[in-house]
Scaffold this motif. Structure first.
Motif, PDB file in Angstrom:
ATOM      1  N   TYR A   1      12.261  -0.217  -5.046  1.00  0.00           N
ATOM      2  CA  TYR A   1      11.672  -1.223  -4.166  1.00  0.00           C
ATOM      3  C   TYR A   1      11.508  -0.686  -2.748  1.00  0.00           C
ATOM      4  O   TYR A   1      10.497  -0.933  -2.102  1.00  0.00           O
ATOM      5  CB  TYR A   1      12.560  -2.479  -4.110  1.00  0.00           C
ATOM      6  CG  TYR A   1      12.420  -3.382  -5.300  1.00  0.00           C
ATOM      7  CD1 TYR A   1      11.343  -4.245  -5.412  1.00  0.00           C
ATOM      8  CD2 TYR A   1      13.370  -3.389  -6.302  1.00  0.00           C
ATOM      9  CE1 TYR A   1      11.209  -5.086  -6.493  1.00  0.00           C
ATOM     10  CE2 TYR A   1      13.252  -4.226  -7.395  1.00  0.00           C
ATOM     11  CZ  TYR A   1      12.173  -5.082  -7.483  1.00  0.00           C
ATOM     12  OH  TYR A   1      12.045  -5.909  -8.555  1.00  0.00           O
TER      13      TYR A   1
ATOM     14  N   GLN B   1       4.696 -10.401  -1.777  1.00  0.00           N
ATOM     15  CA  GLN B   1       4.132  -9.268  -1.046  1.00  0.00           C
ATOM     16  C   GLN B   1       2.604  -9.278  -1.097  1.00  0.00           C
ATOM     17  O   GLN B   1       1.933  -9.029  -0.088  1.00  0.00           O
ATOM     18  CB  GLN B   1       4.670  -7.958  -1.620  1.00  0.00           C
ATOM     19  CG  GLN B   1       6.143  -7.772  -1.386  1.00  0.00           C
ATOM     20  CD  GLN B   1       6.712  -6.568  -2.129  1.00  0.00           C
ATOM     21  OE1 GLN B   1       6.214  -6.179  -3.186  1.00  0.00           O
ATOM     22  NE2 GLN B   1       7.770  -5.989  -1.578  1.00  0.00           N
TER      23      GLN B   1
ATOM     24  N   ARG C   1       1.652  -0.006  -7.696  1.00  0.00           N
ATOM     25  CA  ARG C   1       2.980  -0.490  -7.306  1.00  0.00           C
ATOM     26  C   ARG C   1       3.902  -0.808  -8.478  1.00  0.00           C
ATOM     27  O   ARG C   1       5.121  -0.778  -8.323  1.00  0.00           O
ATOM     28  CB  ARG C   1       2.856  -1.757  -6.442  1.00  0.00           C
ATOM     29  CG  ARG C   1       1.987  -1.632  -5.214  1.00  0.00           C
ATOM     30  CD  ARG C   1       2.662  -1.063  -3.996  1.00  0.00           C
ATOM     31  NE  ARG C   1       3.833  -1.735  -3.536  1.00  0.00           N
ATOM     32  CZ  ARG C   1       3.872  -2.777  -2.722  1.00  0.00           C
ATOM     33  NH1 ARG C   1       2.768  -3.315  -2.281  1.00  0.00           N
ATOM     34  NH2 ARG C   1       5.008  -3.283  -2.352  1.00  0.00           N
TER      35      ARG C   1
ATOM     36  N   GLY D   1       8.427   1.068  -2.237  1.00  0.00           N
ATOM     37  CA  GLY D   1       7.202   0.341  -2.515  1.00  0.00           C
ATOM     38  C   GLY D   1       6.884   0.179  -3.990  1.00  0.00           C
ATOM     39  O   GLY D   1       5.826  -0.324  -4.344  1.00  0.00           O
TER      40      GLY D   1
ATOM     41  N   VAL E   1       5.892 -13.815   6.045  1.00  0.00           N
ATOM     42  CA  VAL E   1       6.498 -13.572   4.730  1.00  0.00           C
ATOM     43  C   VAL E   1       7.017 -14.888   4.161  1.00  0.00           C
ATOM     44  O   VAL E   1       6.881 -15.156   2.961  1.00  0.00           O
ATOM     45  CB  VAL E   1       7.626 -12.514   4.807  1.00  0.00           C
ATOM     46  CG1 VAL E   1       8.352 -12.384   3.478  1.00  0.00           C
ATOM     47  CG2 VAL E   1       7.075 -11.173   5.260  1.00  0.00           C
TER      48      VAL E   1
ATOM     49  N   PHE F   1       1.196 -12.098   1.049  1.00  0.00           N
ATOM     50  CA  PHE F   1       1.331 -11.677   2.446  1.00  0.00           C
ATOM     51  C   PHE F   1       0.179 -10.748   2.814  1.00  0.00           C
ATOM     52  O   PHE F   1      -0.471 -10.914   3.845  1.00  0.00           O
ATOM     53  CB  PHE F   1       2.680 -10.978   2.651  1.00  0.00           C
ATOM     54  CG  PHE F   1       2.836 -10.332   3.994  1.00  0.00           C
ATOM     55  CD1 PHE F   1       3.288 -11.054   5.081  1.00  0.00           C
ATOM     56  CD2 PHE F   1       2.524  -8.987   4.177  1.00  0.00           C
ATOM     57  CE1 PHE F   1       3.434 -10.457   6.334  1.00  0.00           C
ATOM     58  CE2 PHE F   1       2.656  -8.381   5.414  1.00  0.00           C
ATOM     59  CZ  PHE F   1       3.120  -9.120   6.500  1.00  0.00           C
ATOM     60  N   GLN F   2      -0.084  -9.757   1.951  1.00  0.00           N
ATOM     61  CA  GLN F   2      -1.164  -8.797   2.205  1.00  0.00           C
ATOM     62  C   GLN F   2      -2.513  -9.504   2.283  1.00  0.00           C
ATOM     63  O   GLN F   2      -3.338  -9.192   3.151  1.00  0.00           O
ATOM     64  CB  GLN F   2      -1.182  -7.741   1.104  1.00  0.00           C
ATOM     65  CG  GLN F   2      -2.249  -6.690   1.270  1.00  0.00           C
ATOM     66  CD  GLN F   2      -2.189  -5.619   0.189  1.00  0.00           C
ATOM     67  OE1 GLN F   2      -1.121  -5.328  -0.351  1.00  0.00           O
ATOM     68  NE2 GLN F   2      -3.332  -5.026  -0.114  1.00  0.00           N
TER      69      GLN F   2
ATOM     70  N   ALA G   1       6.813  -9.407  -5.991  1.00  0.00           N
ATOM     71  CA  ALA G   1       5.507  -8.772  -5.829  1.00  0.00           C
ATOM     72  C   ALA G   1       4.443  -9.784  -5.412  1.00  0.00           C
ATOM     73  O   ALA G   1       3.581  -9.477  -4.579  1.00  0.00           O
ATOM     74  CB  ALA G   1       5.090  -8.077  -7.125  1.00  0.00           C
TER      75      ALA G   1
ATOM     76  N   PHE H   1      14.404 -10.741   1.557  1.00  0.00           N
ATOM     77  CA  PHE H   1      13.588 -10.501   2.742  1.00  0.00           C
ATOM     78  C   PHE H   1      14.283 -10.877   4.048  1.00  0.00           C
ATOM     79  O   PHE H   1      13.947 -10.340   5.096  1.00  0.00           O
ATOM     80  CB  PHE H   1      12.277 -11.297   2.658  1.00  0.00           C
ATOM     81  CG  PHE H   1      11.283 -10.756   1.669  1.00  0.00           C
ATOM     82  CD1 PHE H   1      10.606  -9.575   1.916  1.00  0.00           C
ATOM     83  CD2 PHE H   1      11.018 -11.431   0.494  1.00  0.00           C
ATOM     84  CE1 PHE H   1       9.677  -9.080   1.012  1.00  0.00           C
ATOM     85  CE2 PHE H   1      10.090 -10.954  -0.418  1.00  0.00           C
ATOM     86  CZ  PHE H   1       9.426  -9.774  -0.157  1.00  0.00           C
TER      87      PHE H   1
END
Length: 174
Positions: free
Chosen positions: A59, A26, A49, A62, A106, A29-30, A23, A139
């Motif tokens: 997963y 992620q 989430r 999301g 990523v 990354f966001q 998480a 990933f």
């Protein structure tokens, strides 16, 4: 062959610290892609989430079941706060022919999360390397996990050497 060999060792829901690391990658990354504020992204993850949804989302949908939310928040905050320094360290570790901007975003987020967590000095480097290699396998299907292993091993050794150098001289009592 027994049926247990065909089953994964642990499901992600049984590994809350690993789920937190996934998480965090992620979320970082966001933050990088959208320019979002870390606290806003952390709140989005906590509200929307984390946890198991009634309809059994996974997963792939999301959802991130059973994550260690304190570890997640700490990694994201530390990664965002130390972004520039961590990226400089990673950049210095990569070959000069491979600038950090060339890395998959990523993968950059994964390095950011791993190094942010390493700065807390709570989890041994070998454990972090194994954990983030596992995250990389989630990933990527190519050579990226090997790159994660090599870069993190080099960086963590440099961090340890710097800590040892800043501490008491070798052979001297504390």
């Amino acid at each position: 062959m027994s049926g247990t060999q065909d089953q994964p060792k642990l499901k992600p829901a049984q590994r809350p610290r690993t789920a937190a690391r996934v998480a965090a990658v992620q979320a970082l990354f966001q933050i990088e892609q959208n320019g979002d504020r870390p606290d806003s992204v952390i709140e989005q993850f906590l509200v929307h989430r984390f946890g198991t949804a009634l309809d059994g989302q996974t997963y792939e949908d999301g959802r991130i079941p059973e994550a260690d939310t304190q570890l997640f928040s700490a990694i994201v905050r530390a990664g965002a706060a130390n972004h520039t320094a961590i990226m400089q360290t990673i950049s210095a570790t990569l070959p000069s022919t491979w600038p950090i901007e060339r890395l998959d975003p990523v993968l950059r987020a994964l390095f950011l999360a791993a190094m942010a967590e390493a700065q807390s000095d709570e989890t041994p480097a070998a454990v972090l390397i194994n954990e983030y290699m596992d995250v990389a396998h989630g990933f990527f299907s190519g050579d990226e996990p090997r790159l994660v292993n090599g870069v993190l091993d080099t960086v963590f050794k440099q961090m340890k050497a710097a800590q040892d150098h800043d501490g008491a001289p070798a052979g001297q009592p504390d």
